[in-house]
Design an enzyme around this catalytic site. Structure first.
Site, PDB file in Angstrom:
ATOM      1  N   HIS A   1       0.878  -1.187   0.000  1.00  0.00           N
ATOM      2  CA  HIS A   1       0.000   0.000   0.000  1.00  0.00           C
ATOM      3  C   HIS A   1       0.909   1.230   0.000  1.00  0.00           C
ATOM      4  O   HIS A   1       2.045   1.173   0.499  1.00  0.00           O
ATOM      5  CB  HIS A   1      -0.830  -0.053   1.291  1.00  0.00           C
ATOM      6  CG  HIS A   1      -1.862   1.024   1.421  1.00  0.00           C
ATOM      7  ND1 HIS A   1      -1.553   2.283   1.858  1.00  0.00           N
ATOM      8  CD2 HIS A   1      -3.197   1.012   1.197  1.00  0.00           C
ATOM      9  CE1 HIS A   1      -2.653   3.009   1.901  1.00  0.00           C
ATOM     10  NE2 HIS A   1      -3.675   2.252   1.498  1.00  0.00           N
TER      11      HIS A   1
ATOM     12  N   ASP B   1       3.569  -4.106   8.006  1.00  0.00           N
ATOM     13  CA  ASP B   1       2.317  -3.379   7.886  1.00  0.00           C
ATOM     14  C   ASP B   1       1.191  -4.390   8.104  1.00  0.00           C
ATOM     15  O   ASP B   1       0.904  -5.214   7.229  1.00  0.00           O
ATOM     16  CB  ASP B   1       2.251  -2.749   6.486  1.00  0.00           C
ATOM     17  CG  ASP B   1       0.891  -2.137   6.185  1.00  0.00           C
ATOM     18  OD1 ASP B   1      -0.048  -2.337   6.978  1.00  0.00           O
ATOM     19  OD2 ASP B   1       0.764  -1.475   5.141  1.00  0.00           O
TER      20      ASP B   1
ATOM     21  N   LYS C   1      -9.864  -0.624  11.045  1.00  0.00           N
ATOM     22  CA  LYS C   1     -10.030  -1.788  10.176  1.00  0.00           C
ATOM     23  C   LYS C   1     -10.332  -3.048  10.994  1.00  0.00           C
ATOM     24  O   LYS C   1     -10.429  -4.147  10.455  1.00  0.00           O
ATOM     25  CB  LYS C   1      -8.763  -2.004   9.339  1.00  0.00           C
ATOM     26  CG  LYS C   1      -8.530  -0.894   8.300  1.00  0.00           C
ATOM     27  CD  LYS C   1      -7.445  -1.265   7.353  1.00  0.00           C
ATOM     28  CE  LYS C   1      -6.895  -0.097   6.578  1.00  0.00           C
ATOM     29  NZ  LYS C   1      -7.821   0.479   5.599  1.00  0.00           N
TER      30      LYS C   1
ATOM     31  N   CYS D   1      -4.906   2.331  -3.613  1.00  0.00           N
ATOM     32  CA  CYS D   1      -3.659   2.914  -3.052  1.00  0.00           C
ATOM     33  C   CYS D   1      -2.485   1.944  -3.219  1.00  0.00           C
ATOM     34  O   CYS D   1      -1.649   1.816  -2.302  1.00  0.00           O
ATOM     35  CB  CYS D   1      -3.819   3.294  -1.583  1.00  0.00           C
ATOM     36  SG  CYS D   1      -5.097   4.508  -1.308  1.00  0.00           S
TER      37      CYS D   1
HETATM   38  N1  C6P Z   1      -6.152   0.580   3.073  1.00  0.00           N
HETATM   39  C1  C6P Z   1      -8.015   0.124   1.598  1.00  0.00           C
HETATM   40  O1  C6P Z   1      -9.137   0.371   1.138  1.00  0.00           O
HETATM   41  P1  C6P Z   1      -4.652   3.876   7.465  1.00  0.00           P
HETATM   42  O2  C6P Z   1      -5.309   4.726   6.405  1.00  0.00           O
HETATM   43  O3  C6P Z   1      -3.427   4.537   8.037  1.00  0.00           O
HETATM   44  O4  C6P Z   1      -5.603   3.377   8.489  1.00  0.00           O
HETATM   45  O5  C6P Z   1      -4.184   2.534   6.703  1.00  0.00           O
HETATM   46  C2  C6P Z   1      -3.343   2.620   5.580  1.00  0.00           C
HETATM   47  C3  C6P Z   1      -3.090   1.258   5.022  1.00  0.00           C
HETATM   48  C4  C6P Z   1      -1.836   0.702   5.162  1.00  0.00           C
HETATM   49  N2  C6P Z   1      -1.570  -0.533   4.732  1.00  0.00           N
HETATM   50  C5  C6P Z   1      -2.497  -1.300   4.138  1.00  0.00           C
HETATM   51  C6  C6P Z   1      -2.145  -2.686   3.693  1.00  0.00           C
HETATM   52  C7  C6P Z   1      -3.785  -0.792   3.947  1.00  0.00           C
HETATM   53  O6  C6P Z   1      -4.712  -1.551   3.354  1.00  0.00           O
HETATM   54  C8  C6P Z   1      -4.088   0.529   4.385  1.00  0.00           C
HETATM   55  C9  C6P Z   1      -5.439   1.124   4.138  1.00  0.00           C
HETATM   56  C10 C6P Z   1      -7.511   0.948   2.765  1.00  0.00           C
HETATM   57  O7  C6P Z   1      -7.326  -0.778   1.142  1.00  0.00           O
HETATM   58  C11 C6P Z   1      -7.707   2.413   2.531  1.00  0.00           C
HETATM   59  S1  C6P Z   1      -6.682   3.058   1.268  1.00  0.00           S
END
Ligand code: C6P
Length: 404
Positions: A119, A197, A223, A361
């Site tokens: 990501h 991650d 999440k 992303c």
């Molecule tokens: N992916 C998706 O729809 P945050 O925004 O900081 O809570 O998480 C970022 C992030 C980092 N690593 C991975 C593997 C992710 O999937 C995500 C967030 C969401 O896939 C929103 S873009």
């Protein structure tokens, strides 16, 4: 066969917004009533700043906040709560490592290894810090089935002076579960530390940072059924002790003078300013809720549901699943011949089925796979076979319209 029954009734939004089928859980999950109530109770009964006041309410808030840290530590099997740092989310956790730990080991001789399936949150911070330190950034290739190319990983480890391996536990697009312990052992044998991650793993995989031998492990509350704007960074105790602070401000200091400031011990050294107290309390409630569902057979149910969804969608002519690794969880990405993901998503939405479409992303992954994007259905603990049937029927209708 598991007897787990998806507890949709625990989630007010799902009840209030029926007949919407929510299949965008990799983006964010819905919140159970116990989490919503924990936030309301905190603000109605215990709201005060933490670690500061001598008064009773501040004492209560501090106790609840630090209890939440203990709950998270137990959830990931950290050896002590002070290895748990509170952040705003996975993105901030990963940036914290990139900007505090990485400068101590990066230079024009060293390399950061990421993968093509990262990501942007586990890609861009490393690109920025590598540019700044003159270090090399290399990406491990992804095989056509969505697994990591471990031969390529070994080759990159052998032929570079790798200081940091930063990798996702579970891909948000492919659903692939990476073999983190094997990767970590290889990285450690080569003198690199490993940053994981865990954004897409925390709600689906049993986490044990000691078993994984993790150096750093990041994830987001939202999440895994907790509030948005709150996240976790687990760090190995020695690394956290050696690292400098992240941001400067109140609460992270021992003493301040014009000449020199000294800092608190971890985790407080990394938590400047008033934290998101309700976020911590909400996450602790979410963890307790999730643990209860896991004790009723959730993991097995989720595995069966993903496999049922895959088999069901594959009945559709011209549908291709993107990511067919044997070890998968959470996300089911696909493309349908003769249609664009965005058009499919729009027509699913018109039939009250919520999915995400696009690059998710993960633009470098889309480029590596040579695809414009995907339609992604991602599952939460409240989804059932009925939801998969609704997706299947809506998808057939969408395709009929688009192929006319
Ligand atoms: N992916 C998706 O729809 P945050 O925004 O900081 O809570 O998480 C970022 C992030 C980092 N690593 C991975 C593997 C992710 O999937 C995500 C967030 C969401 O896939 C929103 S873009």
């Amino acid at each position: 066969m598991t007897t787990f029954v998806p507890p949709k009734q625990d989630f007010p939004l799902l009840v209030n917004r029926e007949p919407i089928v929510y299949l965008d859980n990799a983006a964010t999950t819905q919140k159970p009533e116990v989490v919503i109530n924990a936030l309301v109770d905190y603000y109605s009964q215990n709201n005060a700043n933490v670690h500061r006041g001598v008064h009773q309410i501040s004492d209560e808030a501090t106790g609840m906040f630090e209890d939440a840290r203990k709950t998270v530590a137990k959830f990931v099997n950290a050896s002590a709560p002070d290895q748990i740092l509170f952040t705003r989310g996975t993105t901030e956790s990963l940036n914290l490592v990139a900007y505090t730990y990485a400068p101590t080991v990066l230079n024009d001789q060293t390399t950061v290894l990421i993968t093509e399936m990262e990501h942007h949150s586990n890609f861009v911070p490393w690109q920025l810090i590598c540019e700044c330190m003159g270090a090399k950034l290399l990406a491990v290739k992804v095989n056509s089935d969505g697994t990591l190319n471990l031969d390529h990983f070994r080759e990159l480890l052998r032929s570079n002076q790798v200081a940091i391996v930063a990798m996702t536990h579970v891909s948000n697009v492919l659903g692939t579960i990476n073999p983190i312990r094997e990767i970590t052992d290889l990285a450690h044998e080569n003198g690199a530390i490993v940053v994981i991650d865990g954004a897409q793993a925390a709600a689906h995989v049993d986490l044990d940072v000691q078993e994984l031998d993790s150096d750093f492990y990041a994830f987001s509350s939202h999440k895994m059924y907790g509030p948005t704007g709150f996240g976790i960074l687990y760090g190995r105790a020695e690394l956290l002790r050696e690292m400098g602070p992240w941001q400067g401000g109140g609460e992270m200091i021992k003493h301040v003078s014009l000449e020199k400031t000294t800092f608190q011990e971890p985790p407080h050294k990394f938590e400047a300013g008033t934290p998101d107290i309700s976020g911590a309390i909400g996450l602790a409630a979410a963890i307790e809720y999730l643990a209860q569902q896991q004790s009723c057979g959730l993991s097995e149910f989720e595995e069966q549901l993903l496999s049922f969804a895959t088999d069901t969608l594959l009945k559709i002519d011209g549908l291709r699943v993107i990511g067919t690794a044997a070890e998968k969880c959470g996300a089911l990405s696909f493309l349908v011949d003769g249609t664009h993901p965005h058009d499919v998503g729009t027509l699913l939405n018109e039939q009250q089925v919520a999915v995400r479409t696009g690059h998710h992303c993960a633009i470098p992954l889309m480029e590596a796979l040579g695809i414009p994007g995907t339609v992604r259905a991602s599952f939460g603990l409240y989804n059932s076979k009925k939801d998969v049937d609704r997706l299947y029927e809506a998808l057939k209708t969408a395709i009929r319209i688009l192929r006319k």
